[in-house]
Motif scaffolding. Sequence first.
Motif, PDB file in Angstrom:
ATOM      1  N   ASP A 266       0.837  -1.203   0.000  1.00  0.00           N
ATOM      2  CA  ASP A 266       0.000   0.000   0.000  1.00  0.00           C
ATOM      3  C   ASP A 266       0.876   1.258   0.000  1.00  0.00           C
ATOM      4  OD1 ASP A 266      -2.364  -1.378  -0.035  1.00  0.00           O
ATOM      5  OD2 ASP A 266      -2.590  -1.389   2.151  1.00  0.00           O
ATOM      6  N   LEU A 267       2.085   1.133   0.578  1.00  0.00           N
ATOM      7  CA  LEU A 267       3.003   2.275   0.625  1.00  0.00           C
ATOM      8  C   LEU A 267       3.897   2.341  -0.613  1.00  0.00           C
ATOM      9  CD1 LEU A 267       4.213   1.715   4.317  1.00  0.00           C
ATOM     10  CD2 LEU A 267       2.411   3.272   3.530  1.00  0.00           C
ATOM     11  N   PHE A 268       4.138   1.191  -1.213  1.00  0.00           N
ATOM     12  CA  PHE A 268       5.046   1.080  -2.366  1.00  0.00           C
ATOM     13  C   PHE A 268       4.170   1.043  -3.617  1.00  0.00           C
ATOM     14  CE2 PHE A 268       8.556  -2.007  -4.161  1.00  0.00           C
ATOM     15  CZ  PHE A 268       8.951  -1.035  -5.054  1.00  0.00           C
ATOM     16  N   GLU A 269       3.651   2.246  -3.948  1.00  0.00           N
ATOM     17  CA  GLU A 269       2.597   2.295  -4.956  1.00  0.00           C
ATOM     18  C   GLU A 269       3.048   1.904  -6.355  1.00  0.00           C
ATOM     19  OE1 GLU A 269       1.247   6.213  -4.365  1.00  0.00           O
ATOM     20  OE2 GLU A 269      -0.007   5.670  -2.640  1.00  0.00           O
ATOM     21  N   ASN A 270       4.344   2.125  -6.642  1.00  0.00           N
ATOM     22  CA  ASN A 270       4.809   1.819  -7.997  1.00  0.00           C
ATOM     23  C   ASN A 270       5.148   0.357  -8.207  1.00  0.00           C
ATOM     24  OD1 ASN A 270       4.615   4.534  -8.544  1.00  0.00           O
ATOM     25  ND2 ASN A 270       6.705   4.925  -7.839  1.00  0.00           N
ATOM     26  N   ALA A 271       5.019  -0.428  -7.178  1.00  0.00           N
ATOM     27  CA  ALA A 271       5.399  -1.837  -7.320  1.00  0.00           C
ATOM     28  C   ALA A 271       4.548  -2.507  -8.386  1.00  0.00           C
ATOM     29  CB  ALA A 271       5.239  -2.563  -5.994  1.00  0.00           C
TER      30      ALA A 271
ATOM     31  N   LEU B 206      -0.609  -6.439 -10.143  1.00  0.00           N
ATOM     32  CA  LEU B 206       0.763  -6.946 -10.019  1.00  0.00           C
ATOM     33  C   LEU B 206       1.029  -8.018 -11.076  1.00  0.00           C
ATOM     34  CD1 LEU B 206       1.034  -7.447  -6.133  1.00  0.00           C
ATOM     35  CD2 LEU B 206       2.102  -5.619  -7.480  1.00  0.00           C
ATOM     36  N   GLU B 207       2.259  -8.028 -11.572  1.00  0.00           N
ATOM     37  CA  GLU B 207       2.689  -9.125 -12.455  1.00  0.00           C
ATOM     38  C   GLU B 207       3.489 -10.081 -11.593  1.00  0.00           C
ATOM     39  OE1 GLU B 207       4.939  -7.307 -15.608  1.00  0.00           O
ATOM     40  OE2 GLU B 207       3.261  -5.979 -16.073  1.00  0.00           O
ATOM     41  N   VAL B 208       2.956 -11.274 -11.401  1.00  0.00           N
ATOM     42  CA  VAL B 208       3.535 -12.186 -10.412  1.00  0.00           C
ATOM     43  C   VAL B 208       4.182 -13.390 -11.094  1.00  0.00           C
ATOM     44  CG1 VAL B 208       3.044 -13.607  -8.378  1.00  0.00           C
ATOM     45  CG2 VAL B 208       1.797 -11.468  -8.720  1.00  0.00           C
TER      46      VAL B 208
ATOM     47  N   SER C 166      14.016   0.742  -6.477  1.00  0.00           N
ATOM     48  CA  SER C 166      13.096   0.620  -5.343  1.00  0.00           C
ATOM     49  C   SER C 166      12.706  -0.844  -5.234  1.00  0.00           C
ATOM     50  CB  SER C 166      11.829   1.433  -5.585  1.00  0.00           C
ATOM     51  OG  SER C 166      12.157   2.790  -5.690  1.00  0.00           O
ATOM     52  N   TYR C 167      12.621  -1.316  -4.013  1.00  0.00           N
ATOM     53  CA  TYR C 167      12.307  -2.736  -3.873  1.00  0.00           C
ATOM     54  C   TYR C 167      11.741  -3.039  -2.496  1.00  0.00           C
ATOM     55  CZ  TYR C 167      16.850  -2.562  -1.546  1.00  0.00           C
ATOM     56  OH  TYR C 167      17.871  -2.216  -0.720  1.00  0.00           O
ATOM     57  N   LEU C 168      11.077  -4.177  -2.441  1.00  0.00           N
ATOM     58  CA  LEU C 168      10.628  -4.735  -1.167  1.00  0.00           C
ATOM     59  C   LEU C 168      11.012  -6.211  -1.164  1.00  0.00           C
ATOM     60  CD1 LEU C 168       8.898  -4.825   1.486  1.00  0.00           C
ATOM     61  CD2 LEU C 168       6.942  -5.389   0.015  1.00  0.00           C
ATOM     62  N   ILE C 169      11.667  -6.618  -0.095  1.00  0.00           N
ATOM     63  CA  ILE C 169      12.001  -8.033   0.066  1.00  0.00           C
ATOM     64  C   ILE C 169      11.277  -8.527   1.313  1.00  0.00           C
ATOM     65  CG2 ILE C 169      13.895  -9.674   0.503  1.00  0.00           C
ATOM     66  CD1 ILE C 169      15.648  -7.357  -0.899  1.00  0.00           C
ATOM     67  N   ALA C 170      10.608  -9.642   1.192  1.00  0.00           N
ATOM     68  CA  ALA C 170       9.824 -10.162   2.325  1.00  0.00           C
ATOM     69  C   ALA C 170      10.138 -11.637   2.510  1.00  0.00           C
ATOM     70  CB  ALA C 170       8.332  -9.973   2.048  1.00  0.00           C
ATOM     71  N   PHE C 171      10.650 -11.966   3.690  1.00  0.00           N
ATOM     72  CA  PHE C 171      10.989 -13.359   3.995  1.00  0.00           C
ATOM     73  C   PHE C 171      10.215 -13.842   5.199  1.00  0.00           C
ATOM     74  CE2 PHE C 171      15.595 -12.509   2.505  1.00  0.00           C
ATOM     75  CZ  PHE C 171      15.369 -13.053   1.257  1.00  0.00           C
ATOM     76  N   GLU C 172       9.727 -15.084   5.128  1.00  0.00           N
ATOM     77  CA  GLU C 172       9.348 -15.757   6.371  1.00  0.00           C
ATOM     78  C   GLU C 172      10.626 -16.359   6.938  1.00  0.00           C
ATOM     79  OE1 GLU C 172       5.757 -18.198   6.462  1.00  0.00           O
ATOM     80  OE2 GLU C 172       6.790 -19.620   7.787  1.00  0.00           O
ATOM     81  N   ILE C 173      10.752 -16.347   8.260  1.00  0.00           N
ATOM     82  CA  ILE C 173      11.953 -16.914   8.891  1.00  0.00           C
ATOM     83  C   ILE C 173      11.559 -17.810  10.069  1.00  0.00           C
ATOM     84  CG2 ILE C 173      13.498 -15.004   8.295  1.00  0.00           C
ATOM     85  CD1 ILE C 173      13.126 -14.089  11.323  1.00  0.00           C
ATOM     86  N   GLY C 174      12.516 -18.631  10.493  1.00  0.00           N
ATOM     87  CA  GLY C 174      12.340 -19.377  11.735  1.00  0.00           C
ATOM     88  C   GLY C 174      12.531 -18.418  12.910  1.00  0.00           C
ATOM     89  N   GLU C 175      11.940 -18.738  14.040  1.00  0.00           N
ATOM     90  CA  GLU C 175      11.878 -17.750  15.129  1.00  0.00           C
ATOM     91  C   GLU C 175      13.237 -17.350  15.705  1.00  0.00           C
ATOM     92  OE1 GLU C 175      10.037 -19.240  18.810  1.00  0.00           O
ATOM     93  OE2 GLU C 175       9.944 -21.168  17.810  1.00  0.00           O
TER      94      GLU C 175
END
Length: 271
Positions: free
Chosen positions: A102-107, A131-133, A225-234
């Motif tokens: 929502d903040l990274f509008e150009n994504a 989005l092109e996924v 500009s980029y966003l990287i999102a990872f799930e991680i172990g705790e």
Amino acid sequence: MTVEELIVYGKQKVHSTHAKMLLADLLNKNAIELMTCLNEEVKPEIETKYREKLQSLQAQKPLQYVIGNVNFYGYTFKVDENVLIPRFETEELVENTLKFLDLFENAKTVIDLGCGSGAIGLTLKKKKPDLEVTLVDISPEALQIAQENATTLEAPVTFVQSDMWNQIEGTFDVIISNPPYIKEGEPIDEMVRKNEPALALYGGPDGLDFYRKIIKEIKNHIKDSYLIAFEIGESQKEAVEQLLKEALPEAHIITKKDLQNRDRMVFAYHF
Ligand code: GLN
């Protein structure tokens, strides 16, 4: 036999909730609808399937594999033994990623590395259709399931069979991944260990192999500009943050906790 008789029969074998969910699914009903047709006769072929599936549950197969689908973020995803069963934490990864978007509008472009059933990438496409996924997995069997899910959900996306970046060219605005991250010797639920694909679970001696693989080449695959999102172990917050900091000194890095207050998602962004 009637619905009620089959529920009573199932309850002797497995947890009553599981028996009801199984029967409801076979009859294409939800749990409430099932309770309104207790006296209806069930077709013999459905009864046979029900009995077989009860046996699978008794043999400690996960309910989601036995039923063959799972609800993720309000969408129904087909799952089988070739893909990890999508978890609640991963819904939180998607939820938080949507907030960043929502903040990274150009994504515009997104890549989901190690997509499994497609739960992450396809949900993002459903929520933000512009989005092109691209969905990537090393396993052709997993990609097949993801493709089926894309068709059922009417979510047009691109599929690539690749070991992380190996077959991937080009740059993306958003890189998202729930890679295998369990470390050698880490105790895990027996049900998970015995049934879910090892390929989707284990991330080498310290569980970080796939973060290293992804981050090593990340510069070649991100835009300004980029966003990287990872799930991680705790227990992986510091290590994954450090890997990201070294590769992307300009990035803002934020780790978020899941509803159980465990560090489970790392975001790195620059926009
Ligand atoms: N969250 C999964 C589990 O605890 C592991 C998923 C993964 O390694 N990406 O079983």
